[in-house]
Design a protein around this motif. Structure first.
Motif, PDB file in Angstrom:
ATOM      1  N   PRO A  32       0.825  -1.217   0.000  1.00 23.46           N
ATOM      2  CA  PRO A  32       0.000   0.000   0.000  1.00 23.46           C
ATOM      3  C   PRO A  32       0.852   1.257   0.000  1.00 23.46           C
ATOM      4  CG  PRO A  32      -0.713  -1.512   1.735  1.00 23.46           C
ATOM      5  CD  PRO A  32       0.534  -2.096   1.134  1.00 23.46           C
ATOM      6  N   PHE A  33       1.974   1.179   0.683  1.00 26.59           N
ATOM      7  CA  PHE A  33       2.861   2.335   0.804  1.00 26.59           C
ATOM      8  C   PHE A  33       3.289   2.842  -0.569  1.00 26.59           C
ATOM      9  CE2 PHE A  33       6.906   4.232   2.431  1.00 26.59           C
ATOM     10  CZ  PHE A  33       6.363   4.992   3.443  1.00 26.59           C
TER      11      PHE A  33
ATOM     12  N   PHE B  20       2.057   6.071  -3.312  1.00 24.17           N
ATOM     13  CA  PHE B  20       2.939   7.090  -3.870  1.00 24.17           C
ATOM     14  C   PHE B  20       2.822   7.153  -5.385  1.00 24.17           C
ATOM     15  CE2 PHE B  20       5.957   6.682  -0.025  1.00 24.17           C
ATOM     16  CZ  PHE B  20       5.028   7.359   0.733  1.00 24.17           C
TER      17      PHE B  20
ATOM     18  N   VAL C  84       3.380  16.010   1.555  1.00 28.57           N
ATOM     19  CA  VAL C  84       2.376  15.155   2.182  1.00 28.57           C
ATOM     20  C   VAL C  84       3.053  14.321   3.270  1.00 28.57           C
ATOM     21  CG1 VAL C  84       0.591  13.405   1.846  1.00 28.57           C
ATOM     22  CG2 VAL C  84       1.108  15.011  -0.005  1.00 28.57           C
ATOM     23  N   PHE C  85       2.741  14.624   4.487  1.00 31.65           N
ATOM     24  CA  PHE C  85       3.204  13.797   5.597  1.00 31.65           C
ATOM     25  C   PHE C  85       2.227  12.632   5.735  1.00 31.65           C
ATOM     26  CE2 PHE C  85       5.054  17.892   6.534  1.00 31.65           C
ATOM     27  CZ  PHE C  85       6.306  17.580   7.031  1.00 31.65           C
ATOM     28  N   VAL C  86       2.728  11.431   5.566  1.00 31.32           N
ATOM     29  CA  VAL C  86       1.879  10.252   5.758  1.00 31.32           C
ATOM     30  C   VAL C  86       2.278   9.598   7.079  1.00 31.32           C
ATOM     31  CG1 VAL C  86       1.288   9.851   3.338  1.00 31.32           C
ATOM     32  CG2 VAL C  86       3.416   8.910   4.252  1.00 31.32           C
ATOM     33  N   SER C  87       2.511  10.434   8.026  1.00 28.79           N
ATOM     34  CA  SER C  87       3.024   9.983   9.313  1.00 28.79           C
ATOM     35  C   SER C  87       1.920   9.727  10.333  1.00 28.79           C
ATOM     36  CB  SER C  87       4.011  11.020   9.867  1.00 28.79           C
ATOM     37  OG  SER C  87       3.514  12.333   9.727  1.00 28.79           O
ATOM     38  N   GLY C  88       0.707  10.190  10.058  1.00 31.00           N
ATOM     39  CA  GLY C  88      -0.387   9.979  11.002  1.00 31.00           C
ATOM     40  C   GLY C  88      -0.244  10.844  12.240  1.00 31.00           C
TER      41      GLY C  88
ATOM     42  N   TYR D  34       2.727  10.932  15.189  1.00 33.30           N
ATOM     43  CA  TYR D  34       4.057  11.526  14.999  1.00 33.30           C
ATOM     44  C   TYR D  34       4.003  13.048  15.003  1.00 33.30           C
ATOM     45  CZ  TYR D  34       6.020   6.957  14.207  1.00 33.30           C
ATOM     46  OH  TYR D  34       6.436   5.673  14.392  1.00 33.30           O
TER      47      TYR D  34
ATOM     48  N   HIS E  51      -0.856   6.985   7.569  1.00 30.71           N
ATOM     49  CA  HIS E  51       0.021   6.105   6.805  1.00 30.71           C
ATOM     50  C   HIS E  51      -0.826   5.349   5.764  1.00 30.71           C
ATOM     51  CE1 HIS E  51       2.443   2.506   6.026  1.00 30.71           C
ATOM     52  NE2 HIS E  51       3.488   3.226   6.426  1.00 30.71           N
TER      53      HIS E  51
ATOM     54  N   ASN F 176      -5.460   2.323   3.597  1.00 34.72           N
ATOM     55  CA  ASN F 176      -5.929   1.187   2.812  1.00 34.72           C
ATOM     56  C   ASN F 176      -6.845   0.287   3.631  1.00 34.72           C
ATOM     57  OD1 ASN F 176      -5.555  -0.586   0.339  1.00 34.72           O
ATOM     58  ND2 ASN F 176      -4.984  -1.985   2.000  1.00 34.72           N
ATOM     59  N   ARG F 177      -6.516   0.165   4.916  1.00 35.70           N
ATOM     60  CA  ARG F 177      -7.294  -0.725   5.784  1.00 35.70           C
ATOM     61  C   ARG F 177      -8.667  -0.120   6.079  1.00 35.70           C
ATOM     62  NH1 ARG F 177      -3.467  -1.428   9.540  1.00 35.70           N
ATOM     63  NH2 ARG F 177      -4.343  -0.114  11.154  1.00 35.70           N
TER      64      ARG F 177
ATOM     65  N   ALA G  63       6.718  15.830  -2.207  1.00 31.06           N
ATOM     66  CA  ALA G  63       7.563  15.232  -1.163  1.00 31.06           C
ATOM     67  C   ALA G  63       6.665  14.471  -0.193  1.00 31.06           C
ATOM     68  CB  ALA G  63       8.350  16.313  -0.437  1.00 31.06           C
ATOM     69  N   PHE G  64       6.884  13.182  -0.078  1.00 33.35           N
ATOM     70  CA  PHE G  64       6.168  12.349   0.887  1.00 33.35           C
ATOM     71  C   PHE G  64       7.061  12.115   2.085  1.00 33.35           C
ATOM     72  CE2 PHE G  64       4.380  10.997  -3.172  1.00 33.35           C
ATOM     73  CZ  PHE G  64       3.045  11.183  -2.915  1.00 33.35           C
ATOM     74  N   ILE G  65       6.473  12.252   3.244  1.00 31.38           N
ATOM     75  CA  ILE G  65       7.274  12.044   4.452  1.00 31.38           C
ATOM     76  C   ILE G  65       6.551  11.052   5.350  1.00 31.38           C
ATOM     77  CG2 ILE G  65       8.336  13.163   6.432  1.00 31.38           C
ATOM     78  CD1 ILE G  65       8.089  15.747   4.384  1.00 31.38           C
TER      79      ILE G  65
ATOM     80  N   GLN H  87       6.851   7.779   8.452  1.00 31.69           N
ATOM     81  CA  GLN H  87       7.066   7.741   9.897  1.00 31.69           C
ATOM     82  C   GLN H  87       8.525   7.470  10.242  1.00 31.69           C
ATOM     83  OE1 GLN H  87       4.213   4.700  10.877  1.00 31.69           O
ATOM     84  NE2 GLN H  87       2.527   6.156  11.039  1.00 31.69           N
TER      85      GLN H  87
ATOM     86  N   TYR I 100      -2.208  -5.803   7.236  1.00 30.55           N
ATOM     87  CA  TYR I 100      -2.878  -4.599   6.749  1.00 30.55           C
ATOM     88  C   TYR I 100      -4.255  -4.897   6.141  1.00 30.55           C
ATOM     89  CZ  TYR I 100       1.372  -1.836   7.248  1.00 30.55           C
ATOM     90  OH  TYR I 100       2.460  -1.169   7.732  1.00 30.55           O
TER      91      TYR I 100
ATOM     92  N   TYR J   8      -4.830  -6.420   3.391  1.00 30.68           N
ATOM     93  CA  TYR J   8      -4.569  -5.903   2.063  1.00 30.68           C
ATOM     94  C   TYR J   8      -4.686  -7.029   1.056  1.00 30.68           C
ATOM     95  CZ  TYR J   8      -1.937  -3.463  -1.568  1.00 30.68           C
ATOM     96  OH  TYR J   8      -1.541  -2.854  -2.724  1.00 30.68           O
TER      97      TYR J   8
END
Lengths: 183, 71
Positions: free
Chosen positions: A36-37, A41, A110-114, A117, A159, A164-165, B44-46, B48, B63, B65
């Motif tokens: 999914p990660f 992207f 885009v911070f996908v850190s949730g 964080y 994240h 996705n979940r 830019a993706f950031i 964890q 997940y 998935y």
């Protein structure tokens, strides 16, 4: 390689950067590429390329180094180590992300850190303000503003694994971020 | 320019950091893709944390998935 190796070898930067470029969003790794990660992207880039616009993407992380707590060659979260060691590490990496973003000059961040964080983001970006982007609440999708982010539209969402979940989110937060950035 | 930033961090090593640096793996350092500067949209993706980049069927089940790639 450990952080010690990085600190002691002038060649380490060249080698790590070469590895990053070679990784190329897992392009040569079918199993990883399907996660999914990385699908997320590639999907973002497609939003723009389907409009006939050029798009390029880069990824990094809020926390740069994995902790090595078990001596088994496996990376662990920063949360798993002693607080004093964690603090020493965080003091060292502070400002790195801000400097990179300034150098890279992205048009969208885009911070996908949730939300878990957010403390790290607050520490990195002085004066950080978060505002919910409708129709989502602040935890799901926020617009970020801080001097260190300049005028670049910046957002924080979950994240991709979690997006996705939770099917009701899926790609929706990212589409909302892009719409908001283009206002 | 990124390399210069990284070099400044590499050199910013305190005795305190060197005492604990074996507790960490090497940092994730980035480089712009070749099409970055010319692209109209530069995203830019950031994420964890830099743990590892592996992903397999066991992760897919965690997940929830749909997994279509052969192991």
């Amino acid at each position: 390689m450990s952080l010690t190796d990085f600190l002691k070898s002038a060649d380490s930067i060249r080698d790590i950067i070469a590895g990053y470029r070679q990784f190329d969003f897992a392009s040569a790794m079918p199993r990883t590429r399907g996660s999914p990660f990385w699908r997320y992207f590639r999907g973002v880039k497609e939003v723009f390329t389907e409009r006939g616009e050029t798009a390029s993407a880069i990824f990094t992380n809020v926390i740069r180094c994995a902790a090595e707590t078990q001596g088994a060659g496996q990376g662990y979260s920063l949360w798993s180590i002693d607080e004093n060691i964690r603090r020493t590490y965080l003091d060292w990496q502070k400002g790195l992300l801000t400097a990179e973003l300034r150098a890279l000059a992205p048009t969208l961040i885009v911070f996908v850190s949730g939300p878990y964080y957010d403390d790290y983001l607050t520490e990195e970006f002085e004066g950080l303000e978060m505002t919910a982007v409708e129709p989502f609440d602040e935890r799901v999708l926020s617009r970020l503003r801080a001097p260190g982010l300049g005028d670049v539209p910046a957002y924080r969402t979950y994240h991709p694994g979690y997006l996705n979940r939770v099917k009701r989110f899926g790609f929706g937060t990212l589409e909302a971020a892009i719409r908001d950035a283009e206002k | 320019m990124l390399a210069e930033i990284y070099e400044s961090y590499r050199r910013a090593q305190t005795a305190q950091l060197l005492e604990v640096s074996n507790t960490f793996f090497v940092p994730l350092l980035v480089q712009e893709p070749e099409d970055w500067r010319a692209a109209k949209n530069r995203i830019a993706f950031i994420g964890q944390e830099t743990l590892d980049w592996k992903f397999g069927a066991e992760d897919a089940s965690m997940y929830n998935y749909e997994w279509n790639c052969p192991d």
